[in-house]
Write an enzyme that holds these catalytic residues in place. Structure first.
Site, PDB file in Angstrom:
ATOM      1  N   CYS A  99       0.831  -1.212   0.000  1.00 19.67           N
ATOM      2  CA  CYS A  99       0.000   0.000   0.000  1.00 19.67           C
ATOM      3  C   CYS A  99       0.859   1.252   0.000  1.00 19.67           C
ATOM      4  O   CYS A  99       0.388   2.344  -0.341  1.00 19.67           O
ATOM      5  CB  CYS A  99      -0.941  -0.004   1.198  1.00 19.67           C
ATOM      6  SG  CYS A  99      -2.566  -0.583   0.722  1.00 19.67           S
TER       7      CYS A  99
ATOM      8  N   LYS B  50       1.089   3.392  -3.091  1.00 17.28           N
ATOM      9  CA  LYS B  50      -0.018   4.237  -3.543  1.00 17.28           C
ATOM     10  C   LYS B  50       0.481   5.638  -3.868  1.00 17.28           C
ATOM     11  O   LYS B  50       1.443   6.110  -3.278  1.00 17.28           O
ATOM     12  CB  LYS B  50      -1.070   4.361  -2.416  1.00 17.28           C
ATOM     13  CG  LYS B  50      -2.011   3.187  -2.344  1.00 17.28           C
ATOM     14  CD  LYS B  50      -2.932   3.320  -1.169  1.00 17.28           C
ATOM     15  CE  LYS B  50      -4.032   4.322  -1.431  1.00 17.28           C
ATOM     16  NZ  LYS B  50      -5.238   4.020  -0.637  1.00 17.28           N
TER      17      LYS B  50
ATOM     18  N   ASP C  19     -15.182   4.185   1.585  1.00 14.77           N
ATOM     19  CA  ASP C  19     -14.348   3.003   1.378  1.00 14.77           C
ATOM     20  C   ASP C  19     -14.694   2.278   0.080  1.00 14.77           C
ATOM     21  O   ASP C  19     -13.861   1.593  -0.503  1.00 14.77           O
ATOM     22  CB  ASP C  19     -14.507   2.027   2.561  1.00 14.77           C
ATOM     23  CG  ASP C  19     -13.909   2.639   3.824  1.00 14.77           C
ATOM     24  OD1 ASP C  19     -12.896   3.349   3.681  1.00 14.77           O
ATOM     25  OD2 ASP C  19     -14.466   2.454   4.912  1.00 14.77           O
TER      26      ASP C  19
ATOM     27  N   ASP D  53     -16.562  -8.493 -28.420  1.00 14.70           N
ATOM     28  CA  ASP D  53     -15.697  -7.426 -28.938  1.00 14.70           C
ATOM     29  C   ASP D  53     -14.326  -8.014 -29.229  1.00 14.70           C
ATOM     30  O   ASP D  53     -13.868  -8.916 -28.528  1.00 14.70           O
ATOM     31  CB  ASP D  53     -15.632  -6.221 -27.984  1.00 14.70           C
ATOM     32  CG  ASP D  53     -15.017  -6.548 -26.642  1.00 14.70           C
ATOM     33  OD1 ASP D  53     -15.254  -7.675 -26.139  1.00 14.70           O
ATOM     34  OD2 ASP D  53     -14.303  -5.699 -26.090  1.00 14.70           O
TER      35      ASP D  53
END
Ligand SMILES: Cc1cc2nc3c(=O)[nH]c(=O)nc-3n(C[C@H](O)[C@H](O)[C@H](O)COP(=O)(O)OP(=O)(O)OC[C@H]3O[C@@H](n4cnc5c(N)ncnc54)[C@H](O)[C@@H]3O)c2cc1C
Length: 751
Positions: free
Chosen positions: A412, A415, A445, A623
């Site tokens: 994290c 980030k 959140d 697609d």
């Protein structure tokens, strides 16, 4: 080739003019650690003024006389933004762009040429062709040739402006139009030419040069009206002060040119004509972060005429001073020479030389001019030569310089920090649709969506690395690509979550990149009325983007890959070849018009296409993306237990894709995709195979439609702007086990 290493200084070059092409090459030859060069270009091909008369006369091809900025930017590692600058926000240091988010700069340089100013002659705006800026003249000239070819009887051409540009233009135009008339078997005597100038012909040249051109014009039966001012132009004539009127089916104006109107709003010091006033360092008189060169600049201490030769000469001092300022070193003064050798062509392979009081003429001077011009162009056109001369670009030197980004954490801690993130988000407005209960307007959140009544939810996710340097365009294409999965299921997209990986860098640069990519995404999502409800951002080695899209679908409108029926016609809504084109672009091999066409289509929504196909009772739809046409068709056939016949001659592909495939250029994913080559039977040449298996970004929809409805479906698709939509094959057998699925190809793809 891409710029490598963290960026701490953004130099933005606005306009691909003669001075800026040199700056691109100068920084590529000697990269400056931490400096990123960005070119903002309204036109992706820039004509070289020296070769323009030769192009008009038919002595050069379009390719010989133009610099392809897509190739040059790729070869020099510059970021290319295809957009028109419309202003500068000098407080926040951003270049304002038409129709898209502004781009940030630390130093900016303007080399945008001039703009036509036809107001001085009544009726000119409606009836005359402005020769400047030269970039847009080439198209106008082609239209003029077509119109002149169609018109019956005598046709009169009048050029207003007696400078070197006007004289060369008229002589070249005459050469070409006479050749056109002869080729069409028409009487060349029907064509009449005249030159109007309010002073003496070629007044900035010496008397001997003037006399030589008077002679040339006389020999070619071109009427010369010196000291005559054009005051009015209408459909059929040019009126001169003093009462005379000249017949004119086509009037071309080379006299009046003005500074781009948006300069006035920049707050920069301007000269009396509205051009950017610069000192000897080429910096604005009141903002040292702004440079200007070429026709759009006014060198206040050493004024020079607006000529390509001075724009060319400004290239090296401009590059040097941008580099010095980026390094924090004082820029140097430049004093352009006051005289230059002008080699003015007579519309054929013959030129007259002028320098001070000297004059010479002959075919040898045209040969010299041709040699000089080709040598100059080779520096910016010959990509192989450029790449061979460039130092290896490792980026390590740049990376070492950046203490702020030396050690990066994972998890994290990778980030994007709250500062850059919140600043980037603050620059975007955050509208939220009614079915998004909690979104980015009040971040939490997780996002909360209202569950649709009587509809199924559809969800999809995509993620990929940047394939273009322009983060805004990348964000826009990535969002469009992600929505395609929802459309292919017959659904309506409602909300998206985005994950963005931004290259390491100082926080201001991370913020800017994040803003650009989010703004591009938002441009696409806003058009489609899809809410960007949240996301996650992270720092990494290179720009990458993922979108998870949630939509809904009426249960009776769900379309799957399976369900193809015997006799269904296979319809493909968009050309193939993006993998090949962008592989070529990375190697500086893709041509500007091809990349521009591909990016325009890759940004176009498939929403309407899906609706049209569904209305025509489609049995199955998907697609076309990473596995290529054959990979995705194979999935449909396996899910349907079907076999297909494919008409290679009907397969639509992007301009340039087939020749590039023939030259052996392909995506790095192609070998993986070719693992499915066994699906394809028939006589398929290697380059055709490369197109059929080419991985697509923001590709088209592929659907099976009943044969009786196929023609109407295609007509509606084309009416709706999917011009390349095509019927590419038929379903021939629907009782097969998935392992027996085959695609029988017939025909030949056509260039
Ligand atoms: C017929 C003719 C013949 C000529 N022959 C000669 C000659 O032989 N020798 C000579 O020295 N001069 C010649 N000239 C003059 C010469 O064309 C100009 O002086 C020269 O092109 C100026 O170069 P530049 O770099 O300033 O701008 P340009 O060459 O005009 O380049 C400007 C670039 O900026 C881009 N641009 C413009 N606005 C924007 C925007 N808002 N945002 C992003 N990009 C933008 C344009 O697309 C273009 O690529 C001739 C002119 C004419 C009309």
């Amino acid at each position: 080739m891409k710029s490598t290493g963290p960026v701490d200084t953004d130099i933005v070059l606005v306009g691909g003019g003669h001075a800026h092409v040199h700056v691109l090459v100068a920084f590529a030859m000697r990269p400056q650690p931490g400096v990123r060069i960005t070119l903002v270009a309204r036109d992706l091909e820039t004509p070289y003024s020296g070769m323009l008369p030769g192009l008009i006369a038919g002595l050069y091809t379009h390719a010989q006389a133009h610099i392809d900025l897509v190739k040059l930017a790729a070869a020099t590692g510059a970021r290319l933004i295809h957009a028109e600058a419309v202003g500068l926000d000098r407080v926040s240091r951003r270049v304002l762009l038409y129709g898209r988010a502004p781009v940030g700069y630390d130093l900016v340089s303007l080399d945008v040429g001039i703009t036509p100013a036809l107001d001085a002659i009544a009726g000119a705006a409606q009836h005359a062709i402005a020769v400047k800026p030269i970039g847009s003249f080439v198209n106008k000239f082609n239209n003029l040739r077509e119109a002149a070819g169609k018109a019956a009887g005598p046709r009169h051409f009048v050029v207003i402006g007696g400078g070197a540009g006007g004289v060369e233009l008229l002589l070249s135009l005459r050469t070409r139009l006479l050749a056109d008339a002869r080729a069409a078997g028409r009487d060349a005597a029907d064509l009449g030419f005249a030159l109007v100038t309010d002073g003496e012909l070629l007044r900035s040249h010496n008397a001997r040069v003037r006399d030589a051109f008077r002679r040339v014009l006389h020999e070619r039966a071109i009427a010369l009206h010196e000291n005559s001012r054009a005051i009015r132009i209408d459909e059929k004539s040019v009126a001169l002060a003093g009462g005379r009127t000249l017949p004119a089916d086509f009037a071309l104006v080379t006299t009046h040119a003005a500074a781009p109107g948006w300069f006035a709003g920049t707050g920069l010091a301007l000269d009396a004509g509205g051009f950017i006033a610069v000192g000897p360092t080429l910096q604005s008189l009141n903002d040292p972060a702004v440079f200007a060169a070429g026709d759009c600049a006014a060198l206040v201490e050493s004024p020079r005429e607006k000529a390509g030769v001075y724009a060319v000469r400004a290239g090296p001092p401009l590059a040097g001073n941008l580099r010095r300022c980026a390094r924090g070193v004082s820029p140097k003064a430049w004093h352009p020479q006051s005289r230059h050798l002008a080699l003015i062509s007579t519309g054929e392979r013959y030129a007259i030389a002028s320098r001070g009081g000297l004059k010479a003429e002959g075919a040898f001077l045209w040969t010299l001019k041709d040699w000089i011009d080709r040598r100059w162009m080779r520096m910016y056109q010959d990509v192989d030569r450029l790449l061979a001369r460039m130092p290896a670009r490792t980026g390590t030197a740049a990376a070492i310089k950046h203490e702020s980004v030396e050690m990066r954490c994972g998890g994290c801690a990778a980030k994007v920090g709250p500062g850059p993130l919140s600043r980037a988000l603050a620059r975007l407005d955050r509208p939220v649709a009614g079915d998004v209960l909690v979104g980015l307007d009040a971040p939490d959140d997780a996002a909360i969506l209202l569950a649709p009544k009587d509809r199924h939810l559809v969800q999809t996710i995509d993620f990929f690395r940047a394939f273009v340097d322009d983060a805004y365009v990348f964000g826009e294409v990535a969002a469009n690509h992600a929505l395609n999965d929802i459309f292919a299921m017959g659904g309506v997209p409602r909300a998206a979550l985005a994950t963005v990986v931004v290259p390491y860098g100082p926080s201001a640069k991370v913020e800017e990149e994040l803003f650009q990519v989010l703004a591009g995404m938002r441009a696409c999502l806003d058009r489609e009325q899809v809410t960007l409800a949240g996301g996650h951002s992270s720092e990494g080695a290179e720009l990458a983007v993922g979108l998870s899209v949630t939509g809904d679908v009426a249960p009776d409108r769900v379309l799957r890959k399976g369900g193809l029926r015997q006799g269904d016609v296979l319809i493909l809504t968009r050309p193939l070849g993006t993998g090949i084109l962008f592989a070529a672009a990375m190697r500086a091999r893709a041509c500007a018009p091809h990349i521009a066409q591909a990016l325009a289509l890759m940004r176009r929504s498939n929403r309407a296409a899906a609706a049209i196909v569904i209305e025509h009772a489609a049995s199955a739809m998907t697609d076309v993306t990473g596995f290529g046409l054959i990979g995705h068709l194979g999935e449909m056939l396996a899910a349907s237990g079907a076999q297909a016949g494919l008409d290679l001659a009907a397969i639509p592909f992007y301009g340039g894709a087939l020749p590039l495939a023939r030259a052996g250029i392909s995506s790095t994913l192609l070998p993986e995709n070719l693992a499915l080559a066994g699906l394809l039977a028939g006589d398929v040449e290697p380059h055709e195979r490369a197109v059929l298996f080419d991985p697509q970004t923001a590709g088209g929809l592929l659907a099976g439609v009943p044969a009786a409805r196929a023609e109407s479906c295609l007509a509606q698709l084309r009416d709706a702007g999917y011009e390349a939509a095509a019927a590419i094959g038929t379903i021939v057998d629907v009782r097969r086990a998935p392992k027996d699925v085959r695609i029988a190809a017939a025909g030949r793809m056509r260039d």
